[in-house]
Each structure stands twice: as C-alpha cells, then as structure tokens.
Scaffold this motif. Structure first.
Motif, PDB file in Angstrom:
ATOM      1  N   ALA A  52       0.819  -1.207   0.000  1.00  0.00           N
ATOM      2  CA  ALA A  52       0.000   0.000   0.000  1.00  0.00           C
ATOM      3  C   ALA A  52       0.859   1.266   0.000  1.00  0.00           C
ATOM      4  N   LEU A  53       2.025   1.187   0.667  1.00  0.00           N
ATOM      5  CA  LEU A  53       2.912   2.345   0.748  1.00  0.00           C
ATOM      6  C   LEU A  53       3.905   2.409  -0.409  1.00  0.00           C
ATOM      7  N   GLY A  54       3.884   1.400  -1.290  1.00  0.00           N
ATOM      8  CA  GLY A  54       4.813   1.382  -2.418  1.00  0.00           C
ATOM      9  C   GLY A  54       6.203   0.900  -2.056  1.00  0.00           C
ATOM     10  N   ARG A  55       6.344   0.220  -0.909  1.00  0.00           N
ATOM     11  CA  ARG A  55       7.656  -0.293  -0.484  1.00  0.00           C
ATOM     12  C   ARG A  55       7.486  -1.734   0.007  1.00  0.00           C
ATOM     13  N   GLU A  56       7.352  -2.660  -0.918  1.00  0.00           N
ATOM     14  CA  GLU A  56       7.151  -4.051  -0.541  1.00  0.00           C
ATOM     15  C   GLU A  56       8.396  -4.599   0.169  1.00  0.00           C
ATOM     16  N   PRO A  57       8.219  -5.254   1.299  1.00  0.00           N
ATOM     17  CA  PRO A  57       9.373  -5.850   1.994  1.00  0.00           C
ATOM     18  C   PRO A  57       9.867  -7.077   1.249  1.00  0.00           C
ATOM     19  N   PHE A  58      11.056  -7.542   1.648  1.00  0.00           N
ATOM     20  CA  PHE A  58      11.620  -8.728   1.012  1.00  0.00           C
ATOM     21  C   PHE A  58      10.756  -9.968   1.271  1.00  0.00           C
ATOM     22  N   GLU A  59      10.279 -10.129   2.513  1.00  0.00           N
ATOM     23  CA  GLU A  59       9.493 -11.311   2.847  1.00  0.00           C
ATOM     24  C   GLU A  59       8.148 -11.270   2.134  1.00  0.00           C
ATOM     25  N   ARG A  60       7.788 -12.394   1.514  1.00  0.00           N
ATOM     26  CA  ARG A  60       6.501 -12.546   0.842  1.00  0.00           C
ATOM     27  C   ARG A  60       5.652 -13.534   1.638  1.00  0.00           C
ATOM     28  N   PRO A  61       4.329 -13.395   1.574  1.00  0.00           N
ATOM     29  CA  PRO A  61       3.469 -14.302   2.346  1.00  0.00           C
ATOM     30  C   PRO A  61       3.725 -15.778   2.078  1.00  0.00           C
ATOM     31  N   TRP A  62       4.072 -16.159   0.840  1.00  0.00           N
ATOM     32  CA  TRP A  62       4.273 -17.578   0.533  1.00  0.00           C
ATOM     33  C   TRP A  62       5.495 -18.147   1.258  1.00  0.00           C
ATOM     34  N   MET A  63       6.431 -17.263   1.640  1.00  0.00           N
ATOM     35  CA  MET A  63       7.635 -17.742   2.308  1.00  0.00           C
ATOM     36  C   MET A  63       7.339 -18.285   3.712  1.00  0.00           C
ATOM     37  N   ALA A  64       6.247 -17.845   4.304  1.00  0.00           N
ATOM     38  CA  ALA A  64       5.941 -18.263   5.672  1.00  0.00           C
ATOM     39  C   ALA A  64       5.694 -19.764   5.773  1.00  0.00           C
ATOM     40  N   ARG A  65       5.351 -20.408   4.652  1.00  0.00           N
ATOM     41  CA  ARG A  65       5.135 -21.853   4.667  1.00  0.00           C
ATOM     42  C   ARG A  65       6.401 -22.614   5.045  1.00  0.00           C
ATOM     43  N   TYR A  66       7.557 -21.995   4.817  1.00  0.00           N
ATOM     44  CA  TYR A  66       8.820 -22.710   4.938  1.00  0.00           C
ATOM     45  C   TYR A  66       9.576 -22.367   6.219  1.00  0.00           C
ATOM     46  N   ILE A  67       8.904 -21.693   7.145  1.00  0.00           N
ATOM     47  CA  ILE A  67       9.528 -21.395   8.429  1.00  0.00           C
ATOM     48  C   ILE A  67       9.861 -22.698   9.153  1.00  0.00           C
ATOM     49  N   ASP A  68      11.077 -22.784   9.667  1.00  0.00           N
ATOM     50  CA  ASP A  68      11.599 -23.924  10.426  1.00  0.00           C
ATOM     51  C   ASP A  68      11.851 -25.169   9.572  1.00  0.00           C
ATOM     52  N   LEU A  69      11.795 -25.044   8.239  1.00  0.00           N
ATOM     53  CA  LEU A  69      12.159 -26.167   7.389  1.00  0.00           C
ATOM     54  C   LEU A  69      13.655 -26.094   7.076  1.00  0.00           C
ATOM     55  N   ASP A  70      14.252 -27.260   6.853  1.00  0.00           N
ATOM     56  CA  ASP A  70      15.712 -27.364   6.754  1.00  0.00           C
ATOM     57  C   ASP A  70      16.091 -27.979   5.405  1.00  0.00           C
ATOM     58  N   LEU A  71      16.767 -27.194   4.564  1.00  0.00           N
ATOM     59  CA  LEU A  71      17.211 -27.662   3.248  1.00  0.00           C
ATOM     60  C   LEU A  71      18.593 -28.319   3.402  1.00  0.00           C
ATOM     61  N   ARG A  72      18.625 -29.381   4.164  1.00  0.00           N
ATOM     62  CA  ARG A  72      19.883 -30.066   4.486  1.00  0.00           C
ATOM     63  C   ARG A  72      20.411 -30.824   3.268  1.00  0.00           C
ATOM     64  N   VAL A  73      21.745 -30.871   3.123  1.00  0.00           N
ATOM     65  CA  VAL A  73      22.384 -31.427   1.928  1.00  0.00           C
ATOM     66  C   VAL A  73      23.379 -32.516   2.313  1.00  0.00           C
ATOM     67  N   ASP A  74      23.470 -33.522   1.456  1.00  0.00           N
ATOM     68  CA  ASP A  74      24.521 -34.526   1.547  1.00  0.00           C
ATOM     69  C   ASP A  74      25.137 -34.634   0.149  1.00  0.00           C
ATOM     70  N   ALA A  75      26.325 -34.031  -0.045  1.00  0.00           N
ATOM     71  CA  ALA A  75      26.960 -33.950  -1.364  1.00  0.00           C
ATOM     72  C   ALA A  75      28.187 -34.845  -1.465  1.00  0.00           C
ATOM     73  N   ARG A  76      28.183 -35.966  -0.748  1.00  0.00           N
ATOM     74  CA  ARG A  76      29.357 -36.835  -0.763  1.00  0.00           C
ATOM     75  C   ARG A  76      29.670 -37.361  -2.157  1.00  0.00           C
TER      76      ARG A  76
END
Length: 400
Positions: free
Chosen positions: A165-189
């Motif tokens: 509404a103010l013309g200054r959208e923050p970086f965080e988007r509503p869809w990102m909230a779905r991924y709170i506390d999720l872990d993109l853990r990797v095993d690249a052996r």
C-alpha cells in the motif's frame, strides 16, 4: 538447491533427489534443469545445484536482509520466525569458482545431464546466523525473540500488504511463511567423490561472517551498493562508477603504463632496470590503491602509498623527477583508457576530481618524502646556516 522440496526431518538432499519443489521459484529451477537435459543432444551438459552463494561483501539478498535487520535498531531486529530453525546451505563464491573449474576439467567422466551439488554438507540455520552476527564484538549474542509460526505468518502477510500500500514491498513474501523452520539439508558426498573437490573450512559461512561485517563497517557505502544496486536500481555515485571501470580495465592500464615507462628512455633511466614481471606487480599494487582511494573518496590512501613508495625508491637511488614522471604517466594512461570506454561518457569532471587530483596528491607526497630524505642525508656542514654579514651602519645622506 531450491529446485528440490525440503527433505523430511533427519533426511538430506542428494544428487538423486528429484527437482519437485512446489513453489514458483522451484518451478523455474526445474524448468532450467529440463532445458539442460534437452540440450544434451547437442553438446555435453551437467546440472549443478548451487547452495546459497555469498561473498565477503554478502551479495546474497536474503542474507543481506537478515544482516540489515539484525544489526539495526528497528522493532523487529531480534525477531526470528518459528524456532529459528529455517536453514539452507551456503557456499562462498571463491569455492564455487574452484568447483566449476574442477567440473570442466573432469567433464568427460560425467554422465549426460548428471546432477552435481556445489554445496557443503548440512545447512546453516537462521538462529546460527543470528548468534554469529549479534555475538560479533560482543561478550555474548543477543537473545532472539522467537515468534510462533502462526503469528509469524500473520506478521509477514500484514507487513507485505502494508508495504504494498505504501509502495515499499518488503523482502518477505506471504508464501515464504510456509517454509519457516524447514531445513534444506544437503549430503553432497557423491559430488565430492566424483570431482575430488570440497569446500574449504575457512570459507564456511559462520567463519566468514566476521569478514562480511568488517567490510560493512569499513566501507558501508560500497557494501550497500553491492547488495542493493541491482535490486532497487540505486543510481551509482560517480566515484563508484569510476572505481568499477578502473577495476575492469586494470590489466589494460597496467600494460600501457609499463610500455610508456619502458619507452620513456633517458627521462626515467632507473625504471629500465626493473624486470617486466616486477613492473606488473608494482603497477597492480599502485592501481589498486588508486582504485581504493576513488571508491572510498579517501585520497589519503593513495598519498600514504606514494609516501612509502618514495621512501623505497629514494633509498634505491631513483631521482625524484623519475617518480614524478611515472605518476604523471599513470594519471595520463588512466584518463586515456577511461576515455575509450563508452560507459565513462559524462564522467570527465569526475575523472579529473577523483583520478587526476588524487594522482597530484600522490606526486606531492613524493616531493615531501624526498625533501625529508635528502635533509637526513645532507652533511652537517650543509645544514648549518650561511654566516650572516655583520651589520653596518646605514649611510644617512647629509642634509643639503
């Protein structure tokens, strides 16, 4: 790595994990992988899944937003969504360069469209980053305020609508909230075994954050420019544009500078005895000091370098006129090379202010240093003042 869905707790993404992430960003990554596989009919391809890439200047927008918030005095500076367990892997760009070089070296052993992972094992959480950032130069980290996931989702959505509404959208988007506390853990052996490559421990994100924060402290304007210019279309100040152009043309300026000095002949005889490789080293050093002065608007940086250079050259027997000529030549070559770049159009006044004048300050430092050096080497009898003739009574004309 965003092409893949978040793994279940206790599991990790590997090279065999399918690109089945369901958000829009993941879909674009999956489409890119499909294009690479299709192109394999025309030439060899491989799919490289990157971790979150960062540098000593940050240059990764989500990480920049975290640091910008946590280091501020804003109301949300201590808030972490959920339990602070949201996590992704990070890789320094210098390690990525080595990774890509190794992949190219060993491309013949790779299967068509083979998936490689450019990432360390595991992941780094928001809480770990927060503790490292807020604990730097403090006895202990600040204590975060952990916001439950439902409240965090509500807050992200509310901030986004308000910002829109103010013309200054923050970086965080509503869809990102779905991924709170999720872990993109990797095993690249498997990738490490295939390429004989591994990230260097000293470039790991938590060990590198002090360097990121020091760059922010020492040069905040450059730090914000590198992180925001592409995102928010910030206009570059003239000195920053010039510094970027000087970096781009460093090799060409160095080559021309060396040729001019070698062609100067009797005007600077001492320089003819310097090997070409030593010329290249010194010219890279002096150009980088000049570039730093231009970027930071601190002429004292270049002046201090010229003072040290003059002390060394004076002890080596160089005449002051030789250094003055060399520095003048450097300024002329910089103006010449910059004048040939269309991106420098309109920067003529800035070139004078930030390059020519800075070089003039360096020449003045050379003159001052040589004066002091010669005064130290002058014999004592030369330092004593000349005898003053005895005063004689003035001749007063007699009155006529």
């Amino acid at each position: 790595m965003a092409a893949c869905a978040f793994p279940r707790p206790g599991e990790a993404i590997t090279e065999s994990t399918p690109p089945w992430g369901d958000h829009r960003y993941a879909v674009t990554k999956r489409l890119g992988e499909e294009m690479a596989v299709a192109a394999n009919r025309a030439f060899p391809t491989a799919i490289v899944r990157f971790a979150a890439l960062f540098s000593d200047w940050c240059e990764y927008l989500p990480l920049f937003e975290f640091l910008d918030t946590w280091l501020s005095r804003r109301w949300n500076a201590r808030i972490l969504g959920g339990r602070g367990r949201s996590a992704v892997p990070y890789l320094h760009v210098r390690d990525l360069v080595l990774f890509l070089a190794r992949a190219l070296e060993h491309h013949e052993r790779l299967a068509p469209g083979e998936v490689l992972i450019a990432s360390p094992d595991g992941s780094t959480s928001h809480r770990q980053l927060f503790d490292a950032v807020t604990g730097y130069q403090r006895p202990r980290p600040r204590r975060p305020l952990l916001m439950p996931k439902p409240l965090a989702r509500l807050g992200v959505t509310g901030r986004w609508w308000l910002g829109r509404a103010l013309g200054r959208e923050p970086f965080e988007r509503p869809w990102m909230a779905r991924y709170i506390d999720l872990d993109l853990r990797v095993d690249a052996r498997r990738t490490r075994e295939r390429l004989g490559w591994a990230p260097r421990p000293r470039l790991e994100i938590l060990r590198r954050l002090p360097f990121v924060l020091e760059n922010l402290k020492l040069d905040p304007l450059e730090w914000h420019r590198r992180n925001l210019v592409e995102v928010r279309a910030l206009p570059l100040r003239p000195n920053l544009r010039l510094a970027s152009l000087l970096e781009r043309h460093e090799e060409e300026i160095g080559r021309r500078f060396t040729r001019r000095l070698q062609a100067a002949g009797d005007a600077i005889p001492s320089y003819r005895a310097i090997p070409a490789e030593e010329h290249a080293w010194h010219h890279r050093l002096i150009l980088r000091n000049l570039t730093t002065s231009v970027r930071s608007l601190q002429r004292a940086v270049f002046r201090a370098y010229c003072t040290d250079l003059a002390e060394r050259r004076a002890r080596q027997g160089f005449a002051v006129e030789e250094l003055r000529t060399a520095l003048g030549t450097l300024g002329a070559v910089c103006r010449e090379v910059l004048g040939e770049d269309p991106e420098a159009a309109g920067l003529e006044a800035a070139v004078h202010d930030y390059v020519t004048v800075t070089v003039d300050f360096g020449i003045d430092a050379v003159d001052e240093t040589y004066e002091a050096f010669l005064a130290e080497r002058r014999p004592p009898e030369m330092l004593s003042p000349e005898p003053v003739p005895e005063a004689t009574a003035p001749v007063i004309p007699s009155p006529s």
